[in-house]
Design an enzyme around this catalytic site. Structure first.
Site, mmCIF file in Angstrom:
data_model
loop_
_atom_site.group_PDB
_atom_site.id
_atom_site.type_symbol
_atom_site.label_atom_id
_atom_site.label_comp_id
_atom_site.label_asym_id
_atom_site.label_seq_id
_atom_site.Cartn_x
_atom_site.Cartn_y
_atom_site.Cartn_z
ATOM 1 N N PHE A 1 -28.118 -38.219 4.248
ATOM 2 C CA PHE A 1 -26.667 -38.061 4.119
ATOM 3 C C PHE A 1 -26.247 -36.849 4.936
ATOM 4 C CE2 PHE A 1 -22.736 -36.482 2.319
ATOM 5 C CZ PHE A 1 -21.982 -37.644 2.226
ATOM 6 N N ASP B 1 -30.406 -30.461 9.420
ATOM 7 C CA ASP B 1 -29.271 -30.388 8.503
ATOM 8 C C ASP B 1 -29.691 -29.556 7.293
ATOM 9 O OD1 ASP B 1 -27.376 -30.766 6.533
ATOM 10 O OD2 ASP B 1 -27.151 -32.922 6.863
ATOM 11 N N LYS C 1 -21.959 -25.671 2.193
ATOM 12 C CA LYS C 1 -22.187 -25.589 0.745
ATOM 13 C C LYS C 1 -22.364 -24.163 0.250
ATOM 14 C CE LYS C 1 -23.775 -30.314 -0.124
ATOM 15 N NZ LYS C 1 -22.686 -30.762 -0.985
#
Length: 412
Positions: A150, A234, A263
């Protein structure tokens, strides 16, 4: 036109009233729990009536230093009183200092700032393609990414995402090959002179909390080098201390060409970043990519405060220690309930409790809310634990005990 009397939203304080507004006015693309949170403290959150929940998801690994950390709140308030935004036509002090601090911690040479993980991964996508375009390799545009990965919801990021349901009805950007995570032979079979980059997560978060197998990142680095491609990592969910080290890739000997962050970097304030080597500093020259709000003083001040807190409170090493504690508790839980649980996996404070085939985590989450603990799903049957890095061992024990009660009550 006849005037319409509207009750002031500010006078409404009950969950029932706010939920009624939410269901009428918010776009229904989410399915949130039927609670309305109002404030937080550390690893706890409270609704408008003062009911308390133990937050072991931290906004999906975002609230790295917990809720309402006084140092982060103070840094945001003080910066808001000084300077909020100036655009990228001008430098600002906080952003320059943040770039230096991130480069110092990561070993990269350049930082580009945006607002989210999807945007950071979008920047990686554009960086790789533009890099080879500038070198005259205009046919080198394909990416190798992974099943169940994702990377975000923008068209580029969702095209890199390895779960087809996220692309359903949208299509996607052409030129992405998805292969099985951890399978170097599958990667090698898809490599070629048209591959610009390999994009990988050190631990697949949304895909089920799947750590990279030993040697996998090193193997990807070797394949990328052999075929003249870039290796992009990522780190949106795995970076900024969550795995018990500053960045997920640091468990290997690998030096990626660039990474994406977001995040936990802002501790709850929206910010994303792409860090690159000096060799890629010319890939996106002036005018080729940008972000109106990227690198604004307020977000940068928040991120700098998070980095200071992580250092001062030794929360990165704490994530490693508390992650081992949580792992032991989840393994014991899985052993107690073998009819429900398959096992546990993860690194640091990103861990998954794997349920047996037939159990669907999204059906269980509301029962956990009723039991006073907040968790998220990772795939269909993995309960994801991504608590604030300030969480205590007592709170982890409390959370696991609540999960045990819920799972023990489930029908076979």
């Amino acid at each position: 036109m006849q005037a319409v009397a509207v009750e002031s939203v500010s006078t409404m304080s009950s969950s029932e009233e706010l939920l009624a507004i939410a269901k009428k006015r918010l776009y229904p693309n989410y399915k949130p729990a039927s609670i309305v949170l109002q404030r937080g403290r550390g690893s706890e959150v409270f609704d408008v009536e003062g009911r308390r929940w133990l937050d072991l998801c931290a906004g999906v690994a975002v609230c790295s230093v917990g809720h309402a950390h006084p140092k982060l709140a103070r840094a945001i308030a003080e910066q808001a009183a000084r300077l909020l935004h100036v655009s990228n036509y001008f430098y600002n002090e906080e952003n320059v200092l943040l770039a230096q601090e991130l480069c110092d911690k990561s070993g990269f040479s350049r930082a580009f700032f945006c607002n989210s993980g999807a945007e950071a991964n979008e920047a990686l996508f554009k960086l790789a393609r533009r890099h080879f375009h500038a070198r005259g390799e205009v046919g080198r545009t394909r990416f190798v990414a992974f099943d169940n990965a994702f990377h975000g919801r923008t068209m580029g990021a969702v095209s890199l995402t390895g779960t087809p349901k996220y692309r359903e009805g949208f299509g996607g950007v052409e030129g992405v090959s998805h292969v099985r995570y951890g399978d170097l032979e599958a990667v090698e079979a898809r490599m070629g002179a048209d591959v610009a980059a390999i994009l990988v997560e050190p631990v697949q978060g949304e895909g089920g909390v799947l750590p990279a197998p030993p040697g996998f990142l090193e193997g990807l680095r070797a394949l990328a080098d052999r075929h003249g491609a870039l290796l992009l990592v990522d780190e949106v969910q795995t970076g900024i201390g969550r795995l018990g080290r500053w960045f997920g890739f640091q468990a290997s000997s690998v030096r990626p060409d660039a990474i994406a962050l977001a995040k936990g970097l802002g501790g709850g304030f929206p910010i994303g970043a792409m860090l690159t080597t000096e060799e890629l500093s010319g890939a996106l020259p002036s005018g080729t990519h940008g972000s109106t709000f990227g690198g604004n003083p307020l977000a940068s001040a928040a991120a700098r405060a998070v980095l200071r807190i992580l250092d001062e409170e030794e929360l990165v090493a704490g994530a490693r220690r508390k992650g081992a504690f949580l792992s032991e508790r989840l393994l014991a839980l899985a052993a107690e309930l073998p009819a429900v649980c398959e096992g546990e996996r993860g690194e640091g404070l990103l861990r998954g409790l794997v349920l047996k085939q037939g159990y669907v985590v999204r059906d269980i989450l509301p029962k956990l809310v009723d039991a006073g603990v907040l968790l998220t799903a990772a795939g269909e049957r993995v309960l994801r634990f991504s608590p604030p890095l300030v969480v205590t061992e007592a709170e982890l024990d409390e959370g696991v005990a609540a999960v045990r009660r819920v799972l023990a009550s489930l029908p076979a």
